[in-house]
Scaffold this motif. Structure first.
Motif, short mmCIF file in Angstrom:
data_model
loop_
_atom_site.label_atom_id
_atom_site.label_comp_id
_atom_site.label_asym_id
_atom_site.label_seq_id
_atom_site.Cartn_x
_atom_site.Cartn_y
_atom_site.Cartn_z
N CYS A 1 43.85 -18.05 -54.99
CA CYS A 1 43.30 -16.77 -54.53
C CYS A 1 43.83 -16.43 -53.14
CB CYS A 1 41.77 -16.82 -54.50
SG CYS A 1 40.97 -16.71 -56.10
N GLN B 1 34.29 -18.21 -61.49
CA GLN B 1 35.36 -17.87 -60.55
C GLN B 1 35.06 -16.60 -59.76
OE1 GLN B 1 38.57 -17.62 -63.45
NE2 GLN B 1 39.28 -19.69 -62.95
N VAL B 2 34.04 -15.85 -60.15
CA VAL B 2 33.82 -14.53 -59.57
C VAL B 2 33.46 -14.59 -58.09
CG1 VAL B 2 32.36 -12.47 -59.63
CG2 VAL B 2 33.21 -13.46 -61.77
N ALA C 1 31.14 -9.40 -60.69
CA ALA C 1 32.56 -9.02 -60.72
C ALA C 1 32.71 -7.55 -60.36
CB ALA C 1 33.15 -9.29 -62.10
N LEU D 1 37.16 -9.57 -64.27
CA LEU D 1 36.84 -10.64 -65.22
C LEU D 1 37.09 -10.22 -66.66
CD1 LEU D 1 35.50 -13.45 -65.70
CD2 LEU D 1 33.29 -12.25 -65.75
N ARG E 1 38.39 -6.92 -56.20
CA ARG E 1 38.65 -8.30 -55.81
C ARG E 1 38.64 -9.22 -57.02
NH1 ARG E 1 33.49 -8.89 -52.30
NH2 ARG E 1 32.79 -7.66 -54.11
N SER E 2 37.65 -9.06 -57.86
CA SER E 2 37.44 -9.92 -59.03
C SER E 2 37.39 -9.04 -60.27
CB SER E 2 36.13 -10.70 -58.89
OG SER E 2 35.04 -9.81 -58.69
N CYS F 1 36.16 -15.80 -55.63
CA CYS F 1 37.22 -14.79 -55.58
C CYS F 1 36.78 -13.60 -54.72
CB CYS F 1 37.55 -14.33 -57.00
SG CYS F 1 39.00 -13.27 -57.11
N ASN F 2 35.55 -13.15 -54.91
CA ASN F 2 35.03 -12.05 -54.10
C ASN F 2 35.08 -12.39 -52.62
OD1 ASN F 2 34.47 -10.33 -56.21
ND2 ASN F 2 32.30 -10.84 -56.33
N LEU G 1 40.31 -12.89 -63.81
CA LEU G 1 39.57 -14.14 -63.95
C LEU G 1 39.22 -14.40 -65.41
CD1 LEU G 1 37.04 -13.49 -61.04
CD2 LEU G 1 39.31 -14.53 -60.88
N GLY H 1 43.44 -8.04 -55.75
CA GLY H 1 42.41 -8.87 -56.36
C GLY H 1 43.05 -9.75 -57.42
N LYS H 2 42.19 -10.41 -58.20
CA LYS H 2 42.69 -11.38 -59.18
C LYS H 2 41.93 -11.23 -60.48
CE LYS H 2 43.95 -16.31 -59.39
NZ LYS H 2 45.39 -16.00 -59.56
#
Length: 281
Positions: free
Chosen positions: A199, A217-218, A26, A8, A5-6, A221-222, A212, A209-210
């Motif tokens: 997101c 932002q973690v 993350a 980093l 998902r996250s 985003c999760n 970061l 996911g994305k």
């Protein structure tokens, strides 16, 4: 299924940042030797990152090397392969031949070390399916939306209208080839609302996911890329209803007034698998 998902980015030249990463929730880390490291710090950062790879427990830890054509590329691949991270992230991968060259350069790496290819140029978008299918070692596509916007001479605006076509093409390529795909970064770390909206957009487009650029932002985003409690509950009801219909000799079922078929069951099973993976169950 492994949650991503996250994901980093952490600057490889910053020892404090690498240490701080151990405390962040993350799903995966990219220890960066490229954009986050000045030219005169590249060699020292490489040594620091390769030494740090094994210090994050079971976390998925990757190393982003410098791109082909730079003075550091070959040495980065050699050192990263020897360090044996979860994956080596390679910027600006544009062709099948480049994937094969990366694969050859990582032939000494452990079997568990995958290739994550960054899609950052118009030609990479057009070749995305072929790039994704070029090697079994290539498991993840990573969108580099800043560089892609630059190459397209496209404005970076809320909603990402100028990029929606390329983003959709890359998700299509990932799904056609069975690869994971990660959305690009959101640049304004002060704009929490804009980040959350992007997101949600990436999730709705089908990204896994994305990537970061800031620890803050973690957690949002999760949350956004994880199934909600309501989605998990609905998935259980979909599967239960379809199983009951099967026992009664029916090929379809209804949940909340909507028809349920095999494809809805597959989506529900994926939701539950992701929820279980996130919870460690």
């Amino acid at each position: 299924m492994r949650p991503r998902r996250s994901v980093l980015y952490m600057p490889g030249a910053n020892e404090r940042a690498l240490e701080k990463a151990k405390t962040l929730p993350a799903d995966a880390l990219i220890l960066d030797l490229e954009d986050a490291v000045a030219p005169d710090a590249k060699v020292a950062a490489r040594e620091r990152v390769c030494a740090a790879v094994g210090s994050y427990g079971t976390r998925e830890v990757t190393i982003r090397v410098n791109g082909a054509g730079t003075p550091w590329h070959a040495d980065d691949l050699r050192a990263a392969g020897e360090a044996g991270p979860s994956a080596v992230v390679v910027p600006k991968v544009n062709s099948v031949d480049e994937v094969h060259a990366i694969e050859k350069a990582l032939s000494h790496a452990p079997d568990h070390t995958a290739i994550w290819a960054m899609i950052e140029t118009p030609v990479a978008v057009l070749n995305c399916s072929a790039i994704a299918a070029a090697s079994d070692r290539l498991t993840v596509l990573v969108l580099g939306t800043n560089d892609l916007a630059k190459e397209l001479v496209a404005a970076q605006v809320p909603g990402r209208g100028p990029l929606l076509g390329p983003l959709s093409m890359c998700v299509l390529a990932a799904r056609a080839t069975g690869r994971v795909i990660l959305d690009g970064v959101f640049n304004d770390v002060r704009d929490a609302a804009g980040f959350a909206e992007e997101c949600r957009q990436g999730r709705d487009f089908g990204f896994d996911g994305k990537t970061l650029i800031h620890p803050g932002q973690v957690e949002p985003c999760n949350e956004i890329f994880a199934p909600s409690a309501a989605e998990v509950e609905h998935a259980h009801r979909v599967i239960a209803a379809f199983e009951e219909a099967g026992r009664e000799g029916r090929g379809v079922a209804t949940v909340d007034g909507r028809m349920i078929e095999n494809l809805h069951v597959a989506n529900a099973e994926r939701t539950l698998a992701l929820a279980a993976a996130i919870s460690g169950g």
